[in-house]
Write an enzyme that holds these catalytic residues in place. Structure first.
Site: not given
Length: 337
Positions: A189, A264, A285
């Site tokens: 893609h 992600k 963090r």
């Protein structure tokens, strides 16, 4: 030489240079003084304009996102979101057929793309503020954000189902019917995202206006954005968008080195939220502890050693999502059907 002595020597050297500079400045005639001062100020303004990431004067648009809160996007990014190529992402489910098993997983590629653009901007800004020596420019910042925004443009219906099931079937049918096989052998893609982005660039460049140029982006920046979407995986540097010393920018949207990227970070948080699965990974963090370090002669994005557990949690979350949702046996059956 002891450190205290070294410091004294350095201070006296600086003091002497300042005195010499002041003396030479006082010797300049008044009109020349004014001219010199104006030149210095113009140069400082140019530097500030190039390397400052202050977009407070721009008419940013606010999006209220359930994961990241209120997201402010640059006008150029808003212009891209208004194109038909991008608006189609509103109708493509992020998790394809998983929605038919997990009723809450109704989110689309549209909001995920906004989230990735936002996180990409956050990471670039943190690196810019903590490491001025990296010389990250406004153009770098915009290009990385645009790449994050457009990285999923090439997804077809049902997202990965289109890549994994529809395209191979289409290739087989073309072969059976004796039709020319014009589909790439290894369909991804990302390739289609690049082609779709090219189409957006054409629509932003008309006879009357050039939106990209208005915001300081040129052909080299367009190439850079397309390279960011595909990701840099070659050991030999052959990319045209940016020089090798800015290789770390290629690890933000699609990291082919170790898989740690903002794409992600967004879909872990977003998918867990909509699936009702606990997410133990804290991307906020990890952002704070990101720095660029030279490793084996190339600049890479690195994290503090004490963040090892957090990085472990990231990959643990990925495993959990695959086991409980992405590779759920009923989801796979539905997708095959």
């Amino acid at each position: 030489m002891p450190r205290s002595e070294k410091n004294k020597t350095t201070l006296s050297y600086i003091r002497k240079n300042l005195q010499d500079l002041r003396k030479s400045y006082e010797e300049i005639e008044e009109p020349e003084k004014q001219q010199s001062w104006e030149i210095i100020m113009d140069e400082l303004q140019d530097i500030l304009k190039k390397y400052s990431l202050d977009f407070s004067k721009e008419q940013t648009k606010i999006f209220n996102d359930p994961i990241h809160g209120h997201i402010a996007l640059h006008p150029l990014l808003v212009k891209i979101t208004d194109t038909p190529q991008f608006q189609r992402l509103r109708h493509i489910k992020q998790l394809g057929g998983t929605y038919l098993v997990y009723p809450g997983a109704s989110h689309n590629r549209f909001e995920h793309s906004l989230g990735v653009a936002y996180l990409a901007g956050c990471l670039v800004k943190i690196l810019h503020d903590n490491q001025p020596e990296l010389k990250i420019t406004k153009q770098d910042f915009l290009c990385v954000q645009i790449a994050g925004l457009c990285h999923d443009l090439g997804h077809g219906p049902f997202s990965h189902v289109f890549d994994g099931l529809v395209i191979p079937k289409a290739k087989t049918m073309k072969k059976i019917r004796g039709l020319p096989d014009d589909i790439p052998k290894k369909w991804k893609h990302e390739q289609m995202s690049v082609l779709m982005f090219d189409d957006i660039v054409k629509s932003l460049r008309t006879e009357n206006e050039n939106v990209l140029k208005e915001h300081g982006l040129d052909e080299k920046d367009v190439t850079f954005i397309k390279e960011l979407i595909e990701g840099a995986k070659d050991s030999d540097w052959k990319y045209e968008g940016r020089a090798e010393h800015k290789s770390f920018l290629y690890e933000i949207v699609a990291n082919k080195q170790n898989g740690i990227d903002v794409d992600k970070w967004d879909y872990f948080a977003r998918d867990c939220h909509h699936l009702g699965i606990r997410n133990s990974f804290d991307h906020q963090r990890l952002l704070k502890f990101a720095r660029v370090c030279e490793v084996n002669g190339r600049n890479h994005i690195c994290f503090r050693d004490k963040e090892a557990d957090n990085v472990y949690d990231m990959f643990r979350t990925r495993y959990t999502l695959h086991r409980q949702a992405y590779q759920h046996k009923i989801c796979n059956i539905i997708e095959e059907m």
